[in-house]
Design a protein around this motif. Structure first.
Motif, PDB file in Angstrom:
ATOM      1  N   PHE A 186      39.321  39.748  38.288  1.00 26.02           N
ATOM      2  CA  PHE A 186      39.244  38.294  38.335  1.00 26.02           C
ATOM      3  C   PHE A 186      38.451  37.869  39.563  1.00 26.02           C
ATOM      4  CE2 PHE A 186      43.014  39.640  36.160  1.00 26.02           C
ATOM      5  CZ  PHE A 186      43.170  38.777  35.089  1.00 26.02           C
ATOM      6  N   PHE A 195      34.441  30.175  38.102  1.00 26.81           N
ATOM      7  CA  PHE A 195      35.794  30.720  38.003  1.00 26.81           C
ATOM      8  C   PHE A 195      36.762  29.968  38.911  1.00 26.81           C
ATOM      9  CE2 PHE A 195      33.077  34.101  36.549  1.00 26.81           C
ATOM     10  CZ  PHE A 195      33.769  34.645  35.486  1.00 26.81           C
ATOM     11  N   ASP A 214      29.869  36.529  33.326  1.00 25.96           N
ATOM     12  CA  ASP A 214      30.971  37.390  32.940  1.00 25.96           C
ATOM     13  C   ASP A 214      30.482  38.527  32.048  1.00 25.96           C
ATOM     14  OD1 ASP A 214      30.440  36.151  30.550  1.00 25.96           O
ATOM     15  OD2 ASP A 214      32.251  34.932  30.533  1.00 25.96           O
ATOM     16  N   ASN A 219      41.665  32.542  37.585  1.00 19.66           N
ATOM     17  CA  ASN A 219      42.545  32.942  36.492  1.00 19.66           C
ATOM     18  C   ASN A 219      41.789  33.527  35.307  1.00 19.66           C
ATOM     19  OD1 ASN A 219      44.865  31.941  37.866  1.00 19.66           O
ATOM     20  ND2 ASN A 219      44.364  29.853  37.185  1.00 19.66           N
ATOM     21  N   GLU A 220      40.465  33.539  35.354  1.00 20.50           N
ATOM     22  CA  GLU A 220      39.667  34.041  34.246  1.00 20.50           C
ATOM     23  C   GLU A 220      39.189  35.455  34.534  1.00 20.50           C
ATOM     24  OE1 GLU A 220      38.812  31.421  36.047  1.00 20.50           O
ATOM     25  OE2 GLU A 220      39.136  29.626  34.817  1.00 20.50           O
ATOM     26  N   VAL A 221      39.119  36.252  33.460  1.00 23.26           N
ATOM     27  CA  VAL A 221      38.618  37.621  33.582  1.00 23.26           C
ATOM     28  C   VAL A 221      37.106  37.582  33.693  1.00 23.26           C
ATOM     29  CG1 VAL A 221      38.481  39.881  32.483  1.00 23.26           C
ATOM     30  CG2 VAL A 221      40.562  38.522  32.273  1.00 23.26           C
ATOM     31  N   TYR A 250      36.549  39.441  44.469  1.00 24.05           N
ATOM     32  CA  TYR A 250      37.280  39.590  43.213  1.00 24.05           C
ATOM     33  C   TYR A 250      38.517  40.435  43.475  1.00 24.05           C
ATOM     34  CZ  TYR A 250      35.209  44.256  43.047  1.00 24.05           C
ATOM     35  OH  TYR A 250      34.837  45.544  43.348  1.00 24.05           O
ATOM     36  N   CYS A 254      41.315  43.038  41.178  1.00 25.98           N
ATOM     37  CA  CYS A 254      41.546  43.735  39.916  1.00 25.98           C
ATOM     38  C   CYS A 254      43.025  44.070  39.769  1.00 25.98           C
ATOM     39  CB  CYS A 254      40.724  45.017  39.837  1.00 25.98           C
ATOM     40  SG  CYS A 254      38.936  44.762  39.897  1.00 25.98           S
TER      41      CYS A 254
END
Length: 241
Positions: A84, A101, A93, A104-106, A57, A59
């Motif tokens: 992300f 994912f 999530d 582009n998604e949190v 990921y 951040c």
């Protein structure tokens, strides 16, 4: 004749046993016990996004408040940044939904340490200590009127006290709230955390503001940051000749 009749009875009985076996297998595999058995046998429960390993990921940098020079929404020495997960990673999530994912998604909000500030500027404190320290102006500014008056009457303890205060203020020897945050995150006993918190304040608070807050220092500037090993620290294996 007798053997033919007995074999004719055996065929329906074996058929019935096979049919019951099939029904039992279907009920077990489709029921809750079957789902648990399937999970225990080969399937693994989907990880939470905050449990991803370093490198899975990324951040974003925190948004800095220009007035406080600390991350926005800093509360109790903690702020949060958006993280992300990498593409083609599936995890749960922050809402608990299992998501695949694309990058582009949190995925989750990562807590980061921040400091408690209350209007005391590091630049002003250093300037007062350098030019007016012999009059005790730095101590008055930081909220120590008794020490300020004592420095004023003794001309900065004959200059020695002014020099010591200037060195301490310049080296930013105040409180390190980052240590308090890490201790709070990793300890599980509330009593141990509060005891360690008090010890940290007594040990680190040398010449900082009297109310226990920290200096306002540029976030991307001359701020000293204490480095410590955490669960996210990457340690490269040492190679010896």
């Amino acid at each position: 004749m007798a053997s033919t009749w007995s074999s004719g009875l055996a065929a329906p009985e074996s058929l019935a046993v096979q049919l019951l076996g099939v029904l039992w297998f279907v009920s077990v595999t489709t029921g809750p016990w079957g789902a648990a058995a399937t999970t225990a046998a080969g399937g693994e429960e989907t990880l939470k996004c905050e449990d991803l390993k370093v490198g899975q990921y990324i951040c974003k940098d925190p948004k800095i408040n220009e007035a406080t020079q600390e991350p926005v929404n800093c509360t109790n020495y903690t702020a949060h940044v958006l993280c992300f997960p990498a593409p083609n990673i599936t995890c749960k999530d922050f809402s608990g939904n299992e998501t695949h994912f694309t990058g582009n998604e949190v995925g989750f909000l990562k807590p980061i340490s921040c400091r408690n500030v209350n209007g005391y500027s590091y630049k002003v404190a250093v300037a007062l200590s350098l030019f007016l320290g012999w009059l005790g102006a730095d101590r008055f500014y930081l909220g120590y009127p008794a020490l300020g008056l004592l420095k004023f009457c003794t001309v900065g303890f004959c200059g020695i006290g002014s020099l010591i205060d200037f060195i301490l203020i310049s080296m930013q020897l105040g409180r390190w709230e980052s240590g308090v945050v890490h201790n709070h995150r990793h300890d599980t006993s509330g009593e141990c955390v509060s005891a360690e918190l008090r010890q940290t304040e007594l040990r680190k608070k040398i010449v900082g503001p009297s109310d226990g807050s920290s200096y306002i220092i540029d976030y991307y500037g001359t701020r000293l940051t204490r480095l410590s090993i955490t669960n996210e620290t990457f340690r490269k294996t040492q190679l010896y000749p």
